[in-house]
Write an enzyme that holds these catalytic residues in place. Sequence first.
Site, short mmCIF file in Angstrom:
data_model
loop_
_atom_site.label_atom_id
_atom_site.label_comp_id
_atom_site.label_asym_id
_atom_site.label_seq_id
_atom_site.Cartn_x
_atom_site.Cartn_y
_atom_site.Cartn_z
N ARG A 83 0.84 -1.19 0.00
CA ARG A 83 0.00 0.00 0.00
C ARG A 83 0.88 1.25 0.00
O ARG A 83 0.71 2.14 -0.81
CB ARG A 83 -0.92 0.01 1.23
CG ARG A 83 -2.35 0.28 0.85
CD ARG A 83 -3.25 0.12 2.02
NE ARG A 83 -3.36 -1.27 2.45
CZ ARG A 83 -3.29 -1.67 3.71
NH1 ARG A 83 -3.11 -0.80 4.68
NH2 ARG A 83 -3.41 -2.93 4.02
N ARG A 92 5.81 -3.76 -6.59
CA ARG A 92 6.74 -4.76 -6.04
C ARG A 92 7.95 -4.30 -5.26
O ARG A 92 9.08 -4.26 -5.74
CB ARG A 92 7.22 -5.65 -7.17
CG ARG A 92 6.81 -7.05 -6.86
CD ARG A 92 7.48 -8.16 -7.42
NE ARG A 92 7.30 -9.20 -6.45
CZ ARG A 92 6.30 -10.08 -6.47
NH1 ARG A 92 5.41 -10.06 -7.42
NH2 ARG A 92 6.20 -10.97 -5.53
N ASP A 95 8.75 -9.04 -1.18
CA ASP A 95 8.24 -10.37 -1.46
C ASP A 95 8.62 -11.26 -0.28
O ASP A 95 9.77 -11.27 0.14
CB ASP A 95 8.92 -10.86 -2.76
CG ASP A 95 8.30 -12.14 -3.27
OD1 ASP A 95 7.10 -12.38 -3.01
OD2 ASP A 95 9.03 -12.92 -3.92
N ASP A 97 8.35 -15.25 0.96
CA ASP A 97 8.00 -16.63 0.61
C ASP A 97 8.33 -17.55 1.78
O ASP A 97 9.35 -17.37 2.46
CB ASP A 97 8.83 -17.11 -0.59
CG ASP A 97 8.39 -16.45 -1.89
OD1 ASP A 97 7.19 -16.14 -2.03
OD2 ASP A 97 9.26 -16.25 -2.77
#
Length: 173
Positions: A83, A92, A95, A97
């Site tokens: 945001r 982006r 990230d 994971d």
Amino acid sequence: MNKSYLSLGSNMGDRLEMLKQAVRLLEKHHKVDVLKISSLYETEPIGFTEQEPFLNMVVYLQTDLSALELLEVCQAVESELDRKREIRWGPRTIDLDILLFNHDKLQTDRLTIPHPRMYERAFVLVPLLELDPTQDFIEPQREGIELWKTYYSVDSFLLEEDSGDPYDRSAEK
Ligand SMILES: Nc1ncnc2c1ncn2[C@@H]1O[C@H](COP(=O)(O)OP(=O)(O)OP(=O)(O)O)[C@@H](O)[C@H]1O
Ligand SMILES: Nc1nc2c(c(=O)[nH]1)N=C(CO)CN2
């Protein structure tokens, strides 16, 4: 108590600050305890090569959450930082994971563990191996993976004054 390794990466704006914010947000969750962080590595982009270099790291945490609940926390952290990113820097900035969750193997629509592409990604394996040298995989090629900064503890990383990312050009845009 579940044990998990997460991979974090950022390649836009103040990448260092993005990684810190992500770890702070993870830590804020009362069921997540970030116990170890790897060094930060500057890495050449894999996949789409037409993008800026990444800062990557791996964190080790313990949690009472299930793997799926942890994924939801990771996605909440991404959207919280997204945001802010959408306003300033476009797509982006962060990230997250899930690499490993205990020794579980899981394959659902939403979640595959171990992460299906981790063993082909040196930007994941190099920091993971730093945190846990007993991990059982073939030593990754270190080409395109440069040690960027090492912290003595999770706290020294999180409490560091904003030292700025020399690579950050977001203010110029
Ligand atoms: N181990 C995992 N960790 C995080 N997401 C996962 C995992 N396994 C499956 N997923 C799913 O992958 C989807 C896409 O994730 P994301 O947008 O982070 O992909 P990506 O970072 O572009 O590519 P990659 O998955 O190759 O890193 C998520 O919505 C999530 O449901
Ligand atoms: N070096 C590097 N390359 C990437 C990365 C990343 O974190 N580091 N993440 C991607 C999308 O998951 C695609 N490519």
